[in-house]
Enzyme design. Structure first.
Site, PDB file in Angstrom:
ATOM      1  N   SER A 195       0.847  -1.194   0.000  1.00  0.00           N
ATOM      2  CA  SER A 195       0.000   0.000   0.000  1.00  0.00           C
ATOM      3  C   SER A 195       0.883   1.245   0.000  1.00  0.00           C
ATOM      4  CB  SER A 195      -0.918   0.020   1.239  1.00  0.00           C
ATOM      5  OG  SER A 195      -0.157   0.174   2.424  1.00  0.00           O
ATOM      6  N   SER A 225      11.862  10.688   6.467  1.00  0.00           N
ATOM      7  CA  SER A 225      10.801  11.668   6.711  1.00  0.00           C
ATOM      8  C   SER A 225      11.413  13.001   7.090  1.00  0.00           C
ATOM      9  CB  SER A 225       9.898  11.183   7.848  1.00  0.00           C
ATOM     10  OG  SER A 225       9.046  12.225   8.283  1.00  0.00           O
ATOM     11  N   TYR A 247       9.447   8.046  16.220  1.00  0.00           N
ATOM     12  CA  TYR A 247       9.476   7.863  14.765  1.00  0.00           C
ATOM     13  C   TYR A 247      10.478   8.833  14.129  1.00  0.00           C
ATOM     14  CZ  TYR A 247       7.660   7.888   9.943  1.00  0.00           C
ATOM     15  OH  TYR A 247       7.521   7.834   8.577  1.00  0.00           O
ATOM     16  N   LYS A 290      13.897   8.035  12.002  1.00  0.00           N
ATOM     17  CA  LYS A 290      14.153   8.566  10.668  1.00  0.00           C
ATOM     18  C   LYS A 290      15.498   9.284  10.617  1.00  0.00           C
ATOM     19  CE  LYS A 290      10.637   6.763   8.795  1.00  0.00           C
ATOM     20  NZ  LYS A 290      10.811   5.731   7.759  1.00  0.00           N
TER      21      LYS A 290
END
Length: 286
Positions: free
Chosen positions: A50, A175, A201, A205
């Site tokens: 996805s 990100s 997160y 990254k």
């Protein structure tokens, strides 16, 4: 302080990371860069059932590449594979079920893959943002296990395969969130203080960016890059950041727009004219 960093990131993103930012940057793109035939080249994309991973796999398939989809959920992955084959007419799409947070699974998969396939380009796209502290069966904090350690182990295990090929590349989807974090190696398992999934997160990254820089120094025959896809409308964003999604859903990039720089890094000759180990956004180093 966390609130302040998030606000700065959000305001910066309003200008650069949204659909409008993509449309502005794309005025300077050269379509010929990605109008290439990659038949005979082998690509492995993690998290490919996805979002940006699937959009990337689909664009590579359109260009004739052999694509290996590495996914955790077998049912969703089979649907994604069928969609890619139907839309592109490319039947060289292969499925591998692997949980990137499970270190033993990664090693087992990589060993089998090395014995059965060749590999020209590895695209580390799989990731997660778990907002409450969870441990894997190995006792590792789940975000770190997936985003950092899983990425590290898979890449390390496949480097010998990549080193056999000409024009080998490794692309890691990071990100812009990493801009709010300096590397912190003192608390890799996020055991200290209040657990903030968004900041964990972001730290992961940042770790991916540093790993890319180190890989580039150590493996000169492979071109390494790491990139920020902007804020895209993906299932992961809707699930992990529902409040953010509701506020920004009308301004988010499409999955294909988010994948655009990944595809460019994976197939274009222009990308490898730039030094290895750099961070990209909008097909430019930043």
């Amino acid at each position: 302080m966390s609130w302040y960093r998030n606000t700065v990131w959000f305001v910066k993103g309003l200008r650069e990371y949204t659909r409008g930012g993509y449309e502005s940057a794309s005025k300077h793109f050269n379509p010929a860069d990605v109008e290439v035939d990659v038949a005979g080249r082998s690509f492995l994309v993690t998290g490919a059932n996805s979002g940006i991973g699937k959009a990337t796999a689909k664009e590579i398939a359109r260009r004739g590449g052999t694509v290996h989809l590495v996914c955790r959920n077998k049912e969703r992955a089979e649907v994604a594979r069928e969609e890619i084959v139907t839309e592109t007419g490319n039947h060289n799409i292969f499925l591998h079920i692997v949980d990137i947070s499970n270190l033993k699974e990664i090693w087992k998969f990589a060993e089998k893959f090395r014995n059965e396939h060749k590999l020209n380009v590895l695209i580390n796209n799989a990731g997660c943002m778990v907002n409450n502290r969870e441990l894997t069966e190995d006792g590792l904090e789940k975000n770190f296990a997936t985003n950092t350690l899983g990425t590290y182990i898979l890449t390390t295990a496949l480097l010998p395969l990549l080193e056999k090929e000409a024009d080998a590349r490794v692309i890691t989807v990071s990100s812009g969130g990493m801009l709010v974090q300096k590397l912190n190696v003192s608390d890799l398992q996020s055991e200290s203080g209040t657990f903030d999934g968004t900041m964990v997160y972001a730290q992961n990254k940042r770790q991916q960016v540093v790993m890319t820089e180190q890989w580039a120094k150590a493996h000169r025959s492979i071109h390494f890059s790491v990139m920020h896809p902007g804020w895209a409308d993906t299932p992961a964003v809707r699930l992990s950041m529902p409040d953010f999604y509701e506020k920004m859903k009308n301004s988010l990039r499409t999955e294909a727009q988010g994948a655009d720089t990944v595809v460019w890094l994976a197939v274009s000759a222009e990308a490898t004219k730039l030094p290895s180990g750099l961070f990209f956004q909008g097909k430019k180093t930043v």
